[in-house]
Design a protein around this motif. Structure first.
Motif, short mmCIF file in Angstrom:
data_model
loop_
_atom_site.label_atom_id
_atom_site.label_comp_id
_atom_site.label_asym_id
_atom_site.label_seq_id
_atom_site.Cartn_x
_atom_site.Cartn_y
_atom_site.Cartn_z
N GLU A 146 0.74 -0.77 -0.04
CA GLU A 146 0.32 -0.01 -0.06
C GLU A 146 1.11 1.14 -0.04
OE1 GLU A 146 -2.67 0.98 -0.43
OE2 GLU A 146 -3.10 3.09 0.49
N VAL A 149 2.16 1.59 -3.83
CA VAL A 149 0.86 2.01 -4.18
C VAL A 149 0.80 3.30 -3.92
CG1 VAL A 149 -1.38 1.38 -5.55
CG2 VAL A 149 0.50 0.00 -4.33
N GLN A 153 1.32 6.71 -7.29
CA GLN A 153 -0.16 7.17 -7.22
C GLN A 153 0.33 9.11 -6.83
OE1 GLN A 153 -2.74 5.22 -8.64
NE2 GLN A 153 -2.55 3.34 -8.78
N ARG A 155 -0.32 9.76 -4.02
CA ARG A 155 -1.00 10.41 -2.35
C ARG A 155 -0.94 9.51 -1.37
NH1 ARG A 155 -3.14 5.12 -0.75
NH2 ARG A 155 -3.52 3.31 -2.37
N ASN A 158 -3.05 4.59 2.37
CA ASN A 158 -4.35 4.74 4.26
C ASN A 158 -3.28 3.32 5.19
OD1 ASN A 158 -6.10 5.54 2.79
ND2 ASN A 158 -6.29 3.76 1.11
N VAL A 166 -9.41 -1.93 16.54
CA VAL A 166 -10.52 -2.10 15.75
C VAL A 166 -10.82 -3.03 14.40
CG1 VAL A 166 -10.66 -0.54 13.64
CG2 VAL A 166 -10.52 0.60 15.71
N LEU A 170 -13.71 -5.31 12.87
CA LEU A 170 -13.40 -5.38 11.80
C LEU A 170 -14.02 -7.03 11.25
CD1 LEU A 170 -12.25 -2.38 10.65
CD2 LEU A 170 -14.42 -2.46 10.84
N GLU B 294 -12.39 4.77 2.02
CA GLU B 294 -11.03 4.44 1.20
C GLU B 294 -11.10 4.31 -0.06
OE1 GLU B 294 -8.28 1.90 4.44
OE2 GLU B 294 -8.34 0.65 2.86
N ASP B 295 -10.31 4.84 -0.74
CA ASP B 295 -9.83 3.95 -2.20
C ASP B 295 -8.75 3.22 -2.08
OD1 ASP B 295 -12.10 5.94 -2.66
OD2 ASP B 295 -10.03 7.44 -3.62
N ARG B 296 -8.81 2.10 -2.83
CA ARG B 296 -7.81 1.44 -3.22
C ARG B 296 -7.15 1.63 -4.87
NH1 ARG B 296 -10.01 -3.20 0.68
NH2 ARG B 296 -9.93 -2.19 2.71
N GLN B 297 -6.41 0.81 -5.04
CA GLN B 297 -6.11 1.28 -6.65
C GLN B 297 -5.10 -0.26 -7.01
OE1 GLN B 297 -4.72 3.94 -5.08
NE2 GLN B 297 -6.56 5.26 -5.80
N THR B 309 -15.54 1.10 5.49
CA THR B 309 -15.69 0.05 6.32
C THR B 309 -15.75 1.00 7.74
OG1 THR B 309 -14.04 -1.92 7.04
CG2 THR B 309 -13.05 0.72 6.75
N TRP B 310 -15.60 0.82 8.37
CA TRP B 310 -16.45 1.11 9.79
C TRP B 310 -15.68 2.16 10.80
CZ3 TRP B 310 -18.62 -3.11 13.14
CH2 TRP B 310 -19.73 -4.66 12.48
#
Ligand code: SF4
Ligand code: SF4
Ligand code: SF4
Ligand code: SF4
Ligand code: SF4
Lengths: 264, 398
Positions: A146, A149, A153, A155, A158, A166, A170, B294-297, B309-310
């Motif tokens: 991630e 990536v 990109q 950005r 995440n 959490v 989930l 969330e954006d994923r590529q 998601t929560w």
């Protein structure tokens, strides 16, 4: 088309984090298609000259030579990302920071005079500026992907900084603290492992270091209610991320109460 | 409040149905009938040391003869000395696990030569929620008010096709306080079928009542007989008794004004010292709905997806705006959670955002108890106690 170049460097560490990169079996070919691995000794002897567009650094700084080398690496790259508990917090070897390294050297080595090591093991960010710290012991290969990536990109990655709880929820796990009385570091530990240990009925060991707002004192008090001793608390916080400030302070606090209590 | 005399309930579709009686075989037949109708039946089942929700195909999958012991910060399963099918209450999961599953892709696109094409999302299963407790049925109604008016696709596509088999409670946990919230221990509306389990004096039967036309149809397919008056009375008595056994209580009188008036109460900081900001309370709460996107590529940019998601008001990112997180202290985050659930929810949705299920109490790793904290704020109400008094000072300096 010229691909962005990647360098991977190692300092005091076990190699586990670099291996996460090679462990990206399914994605490795795709990685090789979008990024040129220019300097990665673990993967290839071929080394291209600097500069590198992005650099990953594993390991902590434990020698005077390394303290110089990291400065050189910083100069060779606009984007320096540290990976793993060693590089981001000093690693398990930071336990030396509480002791006298010369004592260790005498016990362990026949000729301690050949050793040239610092008294401390410290994170990379103590020595040079770091653009992004990726936690974990070892890092999660998915998070590593991630970060790459996101870099490609342009950005923000995440990578959440909230607690392991959490992820645990989930995933639909039942909390091991509540349902089995097993002490867990999850509430003060940053997510990233997908709640690996609680998923297998174990408490979290804190591999990803302190979460964004760690209330270590309140969690430690709850561990005591559950029957843990101050000694056990010191050991729990003095782990892979022992030298991270919140964990360090909590272990020092609990150690002080052992000394006051006089029980070891 | 709860009628002791036998009565017939008006179903939501207006039709009046008389209570029926079925036995364990009948419950199995009920599960079978739902499966025949194309439902994926999800219900309580033992997983490790806990009761979680998962796909079930017969009563054998239910936690037969199991009870849960719950206290602030603890949950334990124990064997019962009977074969009750529903001898426990709620666990860490709620139906939001199925209605707004964390990590749901709601948009996906593939790069094409001249742009991109959208990939249609997968059709969600048709769920039958089996063994939903009255508080949870109420929680689903509350979430309806959140999601249905805005036509939230992820929620509506799951909720509109779902079927609810509610189970009235006869043995609340010590963490339950639905009676004070008016949401239980008997179900009033929002169900297709309601069951009440009766286990006493060698008898073991289930009162089955329809709450919708489809519920009536489903019951008609079973070998059920009309309930005798005394069977209905016995079942109702157990539920009334459950209301008296509630382990906890939350005073709702003037709640909104109390909390709005106490935003500056120094007691929030005292809770903040104990609170881990771990988010567990919001994750287990059946009405909490906050999410993040969330954006994923793909690495090579060939595909992209948007995932929901929560999220929780206990994380820093949740209130992060230009310049930093708005709620930087744990006390402020706890105040947000409690005040939203109990006060601002009323302005937002015309109801209280808490159904009294007690999950946040049991599943808080340090046992912070919403009912106790509300009582503590009431005691320290800054409208009555001036800020200079010892009790408030003590809290502020802790
Ligand atoms: S098991 Fe650990 S990580 Fe999971 S919810 Fe409980 S305290 Fe948090
Ligand atoms: S706030 Fe707590 S008791 Fe109320 S509905 Fe949520 S989890 Fe249940
Ligand atoms: S209490 Fe917090 S997580 Fe729950 S709905 Fe309100 S803001 Fe969202
Ligand atoms: S809160 Fe009420 S309805 Fe919910 S499980 Fe407990 S007793 Fe049943
Ligand atoms: S109240 Fe409890 S469950 Fe909620 S965030 Fe604080 S410590 Fe976690």
């Amino acid at each position: 088309m010229t691909l962005p170049t990647l360098a991977v460097h190692k300092f005091a560490s076990c190699d586990g984090c670099q291996l996460s990169l090679l462990d990206l079996e399914d994605e490795l070919l795709a990685v090789a298609g979008v990024i040129q691995i220019a300097n990665f000794m673990e993967a290839s002897r071929e080394v291209l000259p600097p500069p590198y567009d992005v650099t990953l650094v594993e390991g902590s700084i434990t020698t005077a030579h390394d303290a110089e080398r990291i400065k050189q690496i910083r100069e060779e790259t606009p984007v320096l990302i540290t990976i793993g508990a060693c590089a981001t917090a000093g690693g398990i070897q930071a336990l030396r920071n509480w002791k006298d390294v010369d004592d260790f050297s005498r016990y362990v080595y026949a000729h301690p005079e050949y050793l040239d090591t610092l008294q401390t093991s410290t994170p990379v960010a103590d020595h040079v500026s770091v653009d992004f710290e990726l936690r974990g012991c070892p890092v999660s290969k998915y998070q590593l992907l991630e970060v790459l990536v996101a870099f490609l990109q342009g950005r923000r990655p995440n990578i959440p900084t909230y607690s392991v709880c959490v992820e645990c929820k989930l995933k639909g796990n039942a909390c091991v603290m509540v349902s089995q009385g097993i002490p867990c570091l999850g509430p003060v530990t940053q997510a990233g492992c997908d709640a690996l240990c609680p998923t297998y009925d174990r408490g979290c060991f804190g591999c990803f270091g302190p979460m964004e707002t760690p209330n270590t004192a309140a969690l430690a008090d709850q561990w005591k209610v559950m029957g843990a001793s101050d000694r056990e608390l010191v050991d729990a916080f003095r782990n892979f991320n022992a030298w991270s400030e919140p964990f360090r302070k909590e272990s020092d606090r609990r150690e002080a109460s052992i000394e006051i209590g006089g029980v070891r | 409040m709860w009628p002791l005399v036998p009565y017939t309930r008006a179903s939501q579709d207006g039709e009046v149905t008389a209570p029926l009686v079925i036995d364990r075989e009948g419950v199995d037949a009920l599960i079978g009938e739902l499966i025949n109708r194309g439902y994926e039946v999800v219900g309580p089942t033992v997983r490790g040391q806990t009761i979680l929700y998962d796909t079930i195909t017969s009563t054998g999958d239910l936690p037969v003869g199991i009870r849960d012991r719950q206290e602030a910060g603890t949950y334990r399963l124990e064997k019962r000395d009977d074969d009750a099918l529903f001898g426990y209450v709620v666990g860490p999961q709620s139906w939001k696990q199925f209605l707004t599953p964390p990590g749901t892709v709601f948009w996906k696109g593939l790069r094409t030569e001249d742009g991109f094409e959208t990939v249609a999302p997968e059709e969600p299963p048709k769920y039958a929620f089996f063994g939903a407790r009255p508080c949870d049925v109420a929680a689903m109604k509350i979430q309806d008010d959140v999601y249905l008016p805005i036509e939230d696709g992820l929620y509506t596509s799951r909720r509109k096709r779902s079927f609810t088999v509610a189970v009235n409670c006869t043995e609340p946990a010590s963490t339950c306080f639905c009676a004070s919230m008016g949401t239980g221990p008997d179900v009033n509306e929002g169900y297709d079928i309601a069951l009440t389990e009766v286990l006493s004096g060698g008898q073991h039967y289930f009162l089955a009542e329809a709450g919708s036309d489809e519920g009536t149809d489903v019951l008609a397919a079973l070998a059920a007989r009309d309930a005798r008056d005394e069977e209905v009375v016995k079942a109702r008595r157990l539920v009334v008794h459950a209301a008296d056994q509630m382990g906890r209580k939350l005073e709702t009188d003037g709640l909104k004004d109390l909390l709005y008036a106490n935003l500056e109460n120094p007691y929030w900081a005292e809770i903040g010292e104990r609170c881990l900001s771990c988010t567990n309370c919001t994750m287990v709460c059946p009405t909490c709905f906050c999410s993040t996107v969330e954006d994923r590529q793909a690495l090579d940019g060939s595909s992209a997806e948007r995932v929901r998601t929560w999220d929780s008001c206990f994380t820093l990112d949740f209130s992060y705006i230009h310049g930093g997180a708005v709620r930087s202290s744990a006390g402020a985050r706890y105040r947000q959670w409690l005040t939203h659930k109990l006060a601002s929810w009323q302005d937002q949705f015309d109801s209280i955002g808490c159904v009294g299920c007690g999950r946040c109490i049991a599943w808080c790793p340090v046992g912070i108890d919403i009912t106790k904290e509300v009582a503590a704020i009431r005691e320290r109400d800054i409208r009555l106690v001036s800020v200079g008094t010892p009790i408030v000072k003590e809290a502020a300096s802790e």
